[in-house]
Scaffold this motif. Structure first.
Motif, PDB file in Angstrom:
ATOM      1  N   THR A   1       0.806  -1.630   0.299  1.00 30.51           N
ATOM      2  CA  THR A   1       0.138  -0.458   0.130  1.00 30.51           C
ATOM      3  C   THR A   1       0.724   1.167  -0.042  1.00 30.51           C
ATOM      4  O   THR A   1       0.644   2.108  -1.186  1.00 30.51           O
TER       5      THR A   1
ATOM      6  N   ALA B   1       3.413   4.291  -4.792  1.00 30.56           N
ATOM      7  CA  ALA B   1       2.971   5.434  -4.329  1.00 30.56           C
ATOM      8  C   ALA B   1       3.125   6.604  -3.603  1.00 30.56           C
ATOM      9  O   ALA B   1       2.602   7.758  -4.428  1.00 30.56           O
TER      10      ALA B   1
ATOM     11  N   PRO C   1       0.472   5.536 -13.351  1.00 32.65           N
ATOM     12  CA  PRO C   1      -0.366   4.412 -13.329  1.00 32.65           C
ATOM     13  C   PRO C   1       0.034   3.944 -12.392  1.00 32.65           C
ATOM     14  O   PRO C   1       0.210   4.146 -11.047  1.00 32.65           O
ATOM     15  N   HIS C   2      -0.391   2.665 -12.189  1.00 29.48           N
ATOM     16  CA  HIS C   2      -0.902   1.462 -10.477  1.00 29.48           C
ATOM     17  C   HIS C   2       0.095   1.763  -9.888  1.00 29.48           C
ATOM     18  O   HIS C   2       1.655   1.270 -10.844  1.00 29.48           O
ATOM     19  N   ARG C   3      -0.031   1.917  -8.801  1.00 30.22           N
ATOM     20  CA  ARG C   3       1.196   1.525  -7.480  1.00 30.22           C
ATOM     21  C   ARG C   3       2.186  -0.174  -8.134  1.00 30.22           C
ATOM     22  O   ARG C   3       3.328  -0.178  -7.809  1.00 30.22           O
ATOM     23  N   TRP C   4       1.101  -1.039  -8.092  1.00 32.60           N
ATOM     24  CA  TRP C   4       1.644  -2.455  -7.894  1.00 32.60           C
ATOM     25  C   TRP C   4       2.498  -2.849  -9.502  1.00 32.60           C
ATOM     26  O   TRP C   4       1.860  -3.541 -10.005  1.00 32.60           O
ATOM     27  N   GLN C   5       3.372  -2.105  -9.377  1.00 31.09           N
ATOM     28  CA  GLN C   5       4.345  -2.901 -11.089  1.00 31.09           C
ATOM     29  C   GLN C   5       5.861  -2.085  -9.975  1.00 31.09           C
ATOM     30  O   GLN C   5       6.642  -1.108  -9.090  1.00 31.09           O
TER      31      GLN C   5
ATOM     32  N   TYR D   1       6.997   1.284 -13.564  1.00 29.79           N
ATOM     33  CA  TYR D   1       6.440   2.557 -13.231  1.00 29.79           C
ATOM     34  C   TYR D   1       7.000   4.400 -13.515  1.00 29.79           C
ATOM     35  O   TYR D   1       6.433   4.503 -14.489  1.00 29.79           O
TER      36      TYR D   1
END
Length: 235
Positions: free
Chosen positions: A187, A192, A206-210, A215
């Motif tokens: 998280t 993030a 972009p989304h944080r889970w990479q 990223y």
């Protein structure tokens, strides 16, 4: 007595033959010596030629190196007119790490060598990092090991700001540092953290889970490599 002239003739013939053989041996030895000297001189000559070629090659490399490292031509922009891109910057960066990698930002003034670093990492050793995959652990938000070393860099996306916008962005970064007391791999992680900064600046994120490298590269691609940022009045 009749055999005396005969023995004398045989002795003379033997002496003559020995003289001829000795002369031949001397000439042969002399010829071998000459041949050996010639070979030696050829070897020395070849060695000198190799050294000469090596020296020439080194000289060419030395002469070409400055050409590659020549500074770019100076701009014709008049002093005091400012930079077209903006005098301040935020550089979204990713680097290698022992496991997943790390994302962080450099920020500062383009005319100064000094750089400030902000990023979110678990405070402490490997145990804190492992524990941070299960729950929240105390964090650090300043420079971590490797953030200032270019050999670890894997991705970079730099954007430029004017002075009023830079003051607002830099103040937001410092506020984010002061209000990020914990780290968690899923998280409140490093991607993030820099994503919050990019979003505040009005960039698409972009989304944080990479992975951090992906990223930063995706952040750049989503914003079409945009280099100049202007904050809106609402930000």
């Amino acid at each position: 007595m009749a055999n005396k002239p005969k023995r004398l003739g045989i002795c003379l013939l033997a002496g003559f033959t020995l003289s001829v053989l000795l002369q031949c041996n001397i000439q042969s030895a002399s010829a071998r010596e000459v041949d050996t000297r010639a070979r030696s001189e050829r070897f020395i000559s070849q060695k000198r030629e190799l050294h000469k070629r090596a020296a020439t090659a080194n000289a060419l490399v030395s002469n070409e190196a400055p050409i590659e490292s020549k500074p770019a031509p100076q701009s014709n922009r008049k002093p005091g007119s400012g930079s077209a891109k903006g005098p301040y910057y935020v550089d979204f960066r990713a680097r290698t790490a022992a496991s997943w990698g790390h994302a962080f930002v450099w920020f500062g003034k383009t005319s100064e060598r000094a750089v400030e670093v902000a990023g979110l990492t678990p405070a402490g050793d490997t145990a804190a990092y492992v524990l941070g995959h299960l729950l929240w652990v105390p964090s650090e938000t300043t420079a971590s090991y490797g953030d200032l070393d270019p050999q670890y860099l894997t991705a970079s996306y730099r954007v430029y700001l004017n002075e009023p916008d830079a003051k607002r962005v830099f103040a937001y970064i410092k506020k984010l540092q002061a209000n990020s007391p914990v780290w968690n791999a899923e998280t409140t992680n490093c991607t993030a953290f820099i994503g919050d900064i990019a979003e505040f600046m009005g960039l698409k994120v972009p989304h944080r889970w990479q992975r951090p490298e992906e990223y930063v590269n995706n952040l750049k691609a989503m914003n079409s490599g945009r280099q100049i940022v202007r904050l809106s009045s609402e930000q």
